[in-house]
Design a protein around this motif. Structure first.
Motif, short mmCIF file in Angstrom:
data_model
loop_
_atom_site.label_atom_id
_atom_site.label_comp_id
_atom_site.label_asym_id
_atom_site.label_seq_id
_atom_site.Cartn_x
_atom_site.Cartn_y
_atom_site.Cartn_z
N ALA A 177 0.83 -1.21 0.00
CA ALA A 177 0.00 0.00 0.00
C ALA A 177 0.86 1.26 0.00
N LEU A 178 2.00 1.21 0.66
CA LEU A 178 2.87 2.38 0.76
C LEU A 178 3.88 2.48 -0.38
N HIS A 179 4.09 1.41 -1.12
CA HIS A 179 5.08 1.36 -2.19
C HIS A 179 4.85 2.49 -3.21
N GLY A 180 5.87 3.32 -3.39
CA GLY A 180 5.80 4.39 -4.38
C GLY A 180 4.95 5.59 -3.97
N SER A 181 4.42 5.57 -2.77
CA SER A 181 3.53 6.65 -2.35
C SER A 181 4.30 7.87 -1.89
N ASN A 221 8.24 9.72 -0.89
CA ASN A 221 8.40 10.74 0.14
C ASN A 221 7.92 10.10 1.42
N ARG A 222 8.78 9.86 2.32
CA ARG A 222 8.42 9.13 3.54
C ARG A 222 7.72 10.05 4.54
N ILE A 223 6.48 10.36 4.23
CA ILE A 223 5.67 11.22 5.08
C ILE A 223 4.50 10.41 5.61
N ILE A 224 4.30 10.43 6.91
CA ILE A 224 3.16 9.77 7.53
C ILE A 224 2.39 10.80 8.35
N VAL A 225 1.11 10.96 8.04
CA VAL A 225 0.20 11.78 8.84
C VAL A 225 -0.58 10.80 9.69
N ASP A 226 -0.47 10.96 10.99
CA ASP A 226 -1.05 9.99 11.93
C ASP A 226 -2.15 10.67 12.76
N ALA A 227 -3.39 10.49 12.34
CA ALA A 227 -4.52 11.10 13.02
C ALA A 227 -4.89 10.39 14.32
N ARG A 228 -4.28 9.26 14.59
CA ARG A 228 -4.54 8.51 15.83
C ARG A 228 -3.34 8.52 16.77
N ARG A 229 -2.22 9.05 16.30
CA ARG A 229 -0.97 9.13 17.07
C ARG A 229 -0.48 7.77 17.56
N ILE A 230 -0.70 6.75 16.75
CA ILE A 230 -0.28 5.41 17.16
C ILE A 230 1.21 5.16 16.93
N LEU A 231 1.86 6.04 16.18
CA LEU A 231 3.29 5.88 15.93
C LEU A 231 4.15 6.85 16.74
N ARG A 232 3.53 7.65 17.58
CA ARG A 232 4.25 8.64 18.36
C ARG A 232 5.32 7.97 19.21
N GLY A 233 6.51 8.55 19.17
CA GLY A 233 7.62 8.02 19.95
C GLY A 233 8.41 6.91 19.28
N ARG A 234 7.97 6.47 18.12
CA ARG A 234 8.68 5.38 17.40
C ARG A 234 9.86 5.95 16.63
N ASN A 235 10.90 5.17 16.47
CA ASN A 235 12.09 5.57 15.73
C ASN A 235 11.97 5.08 14.30
N LEU A 236 11.32 5.88 13.46
CA LEU A 236 11.10 5.51 12.06
C LEU A 236 11.76 6.52 11.14
N ARG A 280 1.97 -1.44 13.88
CA ARG A 280 3.16 -2.28 13.63
C ARG A 280 4.01 -1.76 12.48
N LEU A 281 3.66 -0.62 11.91
CA LEU A 281 4.42 -0.05 10.80
C LEU A 281 5.88 0.11 11.21
N ASN A 282 6.80 -0.27 10.33
CA ASN A 282 8.22 -0.15 10.64
C ASN A 282 8.98 0.27 9.38
N ASN A 283 10.29 0.42 9.49
CA ASN A 283 11.10 0.89 8.36
C ASN A 283 11.03 -0.05 7.16
N TYR A 284 10.80 -1.33 7.35
CA TYR A 284 10.64 -2.26 6.24
C TYR A 284 9.44 -1.86 5.38
N HIS A 285 8.35 -1.46 6.01
CA HIS A 285 7.14 -1.08 5.28
C HIS A 285 7.30 0.21 4.49
N ILE A 286 8.13 1.12 4.98
CA ILE A 286 8.21 2.45 4.37
C ILE A 286 9.40 2.64 3.43
#
Length: 75
Positions: A21-25, A50-65, A39-45
């Motif tokens: 889903a993220l490939h080429g996005s 352009n490695r931009i993630i808008v997180d409306a639920r803040r579920i990735l806050r504090g992650r090292n991505l 569970r999103l990680n650097n493998y997925h992205i």
């Protein structure tokens, strides 16, 4: 990527995985608190343009991505 209920929706409009889903996005937008997205990680992205993630639920806050992270909403 729609998780387990993807068979209820036209499969030609869906990716088989979060990575697909993220490939080429340019950007990914998280608007639900589904476990798959937390569970999103650097493998997925790694194949995003352009490695931009808008997180409306803040579920990735504090992650090292390796992304430009934009948490919004909730609070």
């Amino acid at each position: 990527y729609m998780g387990d209920w993807s068979s209820d929706v036209c499969s030609s409009d869906l990716a088989n995985s979060l990575k697909d889903a993220l490939h080429g996005s340019e950007c990914g937008v998280i608007v639900t608190h589904w476990r798959e997205y937390s569970r999103l990680n650097n493998y997925h992205i790694k194949t995003m343009k352009n490695r931009i993630i808008v997180d409306a639920r803040r579920i990735l806050r504090g992650r090292n991505l390796d992304i430009k992270y934009h948490p919004i909403g909730i609070g």
